[in-house]
Design a protein around this motif. Structure first.
Motif, PDB file in Angstrom:
ATOM      1  N   LEU A   1     -13.083  -5.577  29.338  1.00  0.00           N
ATOM      2  CA  LEU A   1     -12.931  -5.144  27.952  1.00  0.00           C
ATOM      3  C   LEU A   1     -12.884  -3.630  27.918  1.00  0.00           C
ATOM      4  O   LEU A   1     -13.818  -2.962  28.384  1.00  0.00           O
ATOM      5  CB  LEU A   1     -14.088  -5.654  27.093  1.00  0.00           C
ATOM      6  CG  LEU A   1     -14.124  -5.124  25.659  1.00  0.00           C
ATOM      7  CD1 LEU A   1     -12.958  -5.672  24.843  1.00  0.00           C
ATOM      8  CD2 LEU A   1     -15.456  -5.458  24.989  1.00  0.00           C
ATOM      9  N   LEU A   2     -11.802  -3.080  27.369  1.00  0.00           N
ATOM     10  CA  LEU A   2     -11.645  -1.639  27.218  1.00  0.00           C
ATOM     11  C   LEU A   2     -11.354  -1.345  25.751  1.00  0.00           C
ATOM     12  O   LEU A   2     -10.456  -1.948  25.159  1.00  0.00           O
ATOM     13  CB  LEU A   2     -10.502  -1.113  28.090  1.00  0.00           C
ATOM     14  CG  LEU A   2     -10.568  -1.431  29.587  1.00  0.00           C
ATOM     15  CD1 LEU A   2      -9.336  -0.872  30.302  1.00  0.00           C
ATOM     16  CD2 LEU A   2     -11.840  -0.890  30.215  1.00  0.00           C
ATOM     17  N   VAL A   3     -12.109  -0.419  25.175  1.00  0.00           N
ATOM     18  CA  VAL A   3     -11.948  -0.068  23.764  1.00  0.00           C
ATOM     19  C   VAL A   3     -11.846   1.446  23.664  1.00  0.00           C
ATOM     20  O   VAL A   3     -12.762   2.171  24.073  1.00  0.00           O
ATOM     21  CB  VAL A   3     -13.136  -0.582  22.919  1.00  0.00           C
ATOM     22  CG1 VAL A   3     -12.941  -0.214  21.454  1.00  0.00           C
ATOM     23  CG2 VAL A   3     -13.289  -2.099  23.073  1.00  0.00           C
ATOM     24  N   GLN A   4     -10.725   1.913  23.096  1.00  0.00           N
ATOM     25  CA  GLN A   4     -10.523   3.359  23.011  1.00  0.00           C
ATOM     26  C   GLN A   4     -11.361   3.980  21.901  1.00  0.00           C
ATOM     27  O   GLN A   4     -11.673   5.159  21.940  1.00  0.00           O
ATOM     28  CB  GLN A   4      -9.039   3.665  22.790  1.00  0.00           C
ATOM     29  CG  GLN A   4      -8.682   5.137  23.006  1.00  0.00           C
ATOM     30  CD  GLN A   4      -7.189   5.365  23.072  1.00  0.00           C
ATOM     31  OE1 GLN A   4      -6.398   4.495  22.705  1.00  0.00           O
ATOM     32  NE2 GLN A   4      -6.792   6.529  23.549  1.00  0.00           N
ATOM     33  N   GLY A   5     -11.740   3.196  20.909  1.00  0.00           N
ATOM     34  CA  GLY A   5     -12.548   3.692  19.809  1.00  0.00           C
ATOM     35  C   GLY A   5     -13.959   3.147  19.858  1.00  0.00           C
ATOM     36  O   GLY A   5     -14.604   3.123  20.908  1.00  0.00           O
ATOM     37  N   ASN A   6     -14.447   2.664  18.710  1.00  0.00           N
ATOM     38  CA  ASN A   6     -15.787   2.099  18.598  1.00  0.00           C
ATOM     39  C   ASN A   6     -15.731   0.574  18.653  1.00  0.00           C
ATOM     40  O   ASN A   6     -14.731  -0.043  18.284  1.00  0.00           O
ATOM     41  CB  ASN A   6     -16.433   2.519  17.271  1.00  0.00           C
ATOM     42  CG  ASN A   6     -16.592   4.016  17.144  1.00  0.00           C
ATOM     43  OD1 ASN A   6     -17.022   4.692  18.079  1.00  0.00           O
ATOM     44  ND2 ASN A   6     -16.234   4.549  15.987  1.00  0.00           N
ATOM     45  N   LEU A   7     -16.825  -0.023  19.097  1.00  0.00           N
ATOM     46  CA  LEU A   7     -17.002  -1.470  19.117  1.00  0.00           C
ATOM     47  C   LEU A   7     -18.153  -1.816  18.190  1.00  0.00           C
ATOM     48  O   LEU A   7     -19.262  -1.295  18.352  1.00  0.00           O
ATOM     49  CB  LEU A   7     -17.302  -1.955  20.533  1.00  0.00           C
ATOM     50  CG  LEU A   7     -17.795  -3.395  20.717  1.00  0.00           C
ATOM     51  CD1 LEU A   7     -16.786  -4.392  20.169  1.00  0.00           C
ATOM     52  CD2 LEU A   7     -18.114  -3.681  22.173  1.00  0.00           C
TER      53      LEU A   7
ATOM     54  N   LEU B   1     -15.050   3.834  24.739  1.00  0.00           N
ATOM     55  CA  LEU B   1     -15.016   5.299  24.720  1.00  0.00           C
ATOM     56  C   LEU B   1     -15.777   5.877  23.539  1.00  0.00           C
ATOM     57  O   LEU B   1     -16.211   7.024  23.581  1.00  0.00           O
ATOM     58  CB  LEU B   1     -13.566   5.782  24.705  1.00  0.00           C
ATOM     59  CG  LEU B   1     -12.711   5.375  25.911  1.00  0.00           C
ATOM     60  CD1 LEU B   1     -11.361   6.074  25.870  1.00  0.00           C
ATOM     61  CD2 LEU B   1     -13.429   5.664  27.226  1.00  0.00           C
ATOM     62  N   GLY B   2     -15.962   5.097  22.482  1.00  0.00           N
ATOM     63  CA  GLY B   2     -16.755   5.528  21.343  1.00  0.00           C
ATOM     64  C   GLY B   2     -18.149   4.945  21.389  1.00  0.00           C
ATOM     65  O   GLY B   2     -18.763   4.825  22.454  1.00  0.00           O
ATOM     66  N   ASP B   3     -18.668   4.532  20.216  1.00  0.00           N
ATOM     67  CA  ASP B   3     -19.998   3.935  20.110  1.00  0.00           C
ATOM     68  C   ASP B   3     -19.923   2.419  20.239  1.00  0.00           C
ATOM     69  O   ASP B   3     -18.921   1.795  19.866  1.00  0.00           O
ATOM     70  CB  ASP B   3     -20.632   4.261  18.752  1.00  0.00           C
ATOM     71  CG  ASP B   3     -20.986   5.724  18.594  1.00  0.00           C
ATOM     72  OD1 ASP B   3     -21.058   6.447  19.616  1.00  0.00           O
ATOM     73  OD2 ASP B   3     -21.182   6.156  17.435  1.00  0.00           O
ATOM     74  N   LEU B   4     -20.999   1.815  20.738  1.00  0.00           N
ATOM     75  CA  LEU B   4     -21.206   0.378  20.660  1.00  0.00           C
ATOM     76  C   LEU B   4     -22.279   0.153  19.604  1.00  0.00           C
ATOM     77  O   LEU B   4     -23.429   0.573  19.785  1.00  0.00           O
ATOM     78  CB  LEU B   4     -21.641  -0.206  21.997  1.00  0.00           C
ATOM     79  CG  LEU B   4     -21.595  -1.736  22.154  1.00  0.00           C
ATOM     80  CD1 LEU B   4     -21.735  -2.126  23.619  1.00  0.00           C
ATOM     81  CD2 LEU B   4     -22.688  -2.448  21.349  1.00  0.00           C
TER      82      LEU B   4
ATOM     83  N   GLY C   1     -18.961   5.719  26.118  1.00  0.00           N
ATOM     84  CA  GLY C   1     -18.741   7.156  26.009  1.00  0.00           C
ATOM     85  C   GLY C   1     -19.574   7.795  24.927  1.00  0.00           C
ATOM     86  O   GLY C   1     -19.953   8.967  25.015  1.00  0.00           O
ATOM     87  N   GLY C   2     -19.882   7.038  23.864  1.00  0.00           N
ATOM     88  CA  GLY C   2     -20.701   7.526  22.772  1.00  0.00           C
ATOM     89  C   GLY C   2     -22.139   7.070  22.919  1.00  0.00           C
ATOM     90  O   GLY C   2     -22.794   7.309  23.934  1.00  0.00           O
TER      91      GLY C   2
END
Length: 259
Positions: free
Chosen positions: A119-125, A142-145, A161-162
């Motif tokens: 699972l790759l997410v460029q923004g938030n999950l 790459l953002g917040d979970l 990343g966040g």
């Protein structure tokens, strides 16, 4: 909107155009992917194993090449060129090694990853509950979970990343505090007991029994928490909430037979 089959070269080119880091997508299988060209929404639950198991594409129609025996040929996974909003749950139940790449934000009711899913997410999950349970998985946000609880079984930890905004549930030997490893954590209510966050059906009673919530047996529980892996997954497969105040969503329509 029609979906499109992409070769690996076309998939990597799209990632480059969207500024998706190569060190993030370099862990993917260099195979074909199904692209949803733009933001996507699903009214039910998304079973990531489904394309490999039943050869079903949740966005119904994929163009770009003839269909194989009346069904879409199996591919490595899905690429969403924008945000993805799933009203129900997203699940991989350890059948195959599907990938989901979201070039935007990802929102779902709950997310369950087993086996060797990616699972790759460029923004938030953003989900109510997040569950990962295998070191063969690769998850990078790459953002917040953002989750009421983020359950990390065994030695699995997602790359974030966040910040992990919620309650992390990890084995006792995993240190997420200062000087430890893993993502930064911001628990909005660190003093809250786990029983205040999760429904009782997924927890053992304080005395170690099942507390009247079905058969107990030799269930696998997360260290010191009383959280049952089997009960947690069972409720999510059936579309039942696991966090207090959570949503009831569409259950999976069909499950493969276990070997």
């Amino acid at each position: 909107m029609e979906t499109i089959y992409l070769s690996w070269a076309e998939t990597a080119e799209l990632f480059e155009r969207r500024g998706f880091p190569a060190d993030c997508y370099g862990n993917l299988d260099e195979d074909e992917y199904i692209l949803h060209p733009g933001p996507a929404a699903l009214s039910g639950s998304l079973w990531l194993d489904d394309h490999q198991y039943r050869h079903l594409n949740p966005w119904i129609k994929a163009g770009g090449r003839p269909q194989y025996e009346g069904i879409d040929g199996a591919v490595s996974g899905y690429v969403i060129d924008g945000d993805l909003h799933v009203d129900g749950n997203i699940l991989n139940l350890d059948h195959g090694s599907p990938s989901l790449i979201v070039l935007g934000d990802l929102k779902a009711a709950n997310l369950v990853l087993s086996g060797s899913s990616r699972l790759l997410v460029q923004g938030n999950l953003e989900v109510e509950a997040f569950l990962g349970d295998s070191t063969e998985q690769y998850v990078e946000v790459l953002g917040d979970l953002r989750a009421t609880v983020a359950v990390c079984w065994d030695e699995f930890l997602p790359e974030i990343g966040g910040t992990l905004r919620g309650r992390p549930l990890v084995p006792d030997y995993v240190d997420l505090g200062p000087g430890g490893y893993g993502p930064a954590v911001a628990d909005p209510d660190p003093a809250a007991a786990l029983s205040a966050l999760l429904v009782p059906e997924v927890l053992a009673a304080p005395d170690g029994t099942n507390g009247g919530h079905g058969e107990d047996g030799d269930e696998e529980r997360l260290d010191g928490s009383g959280l049952s892996h089997a009960r947690l997954v069972d409720r999510l497969v059936r579309g039942l909430p696991v966090v207090r105040g959570g949503r009831t969503v569409a259950a999976l329509e069909e499950l493969p037979a276990r070997d």
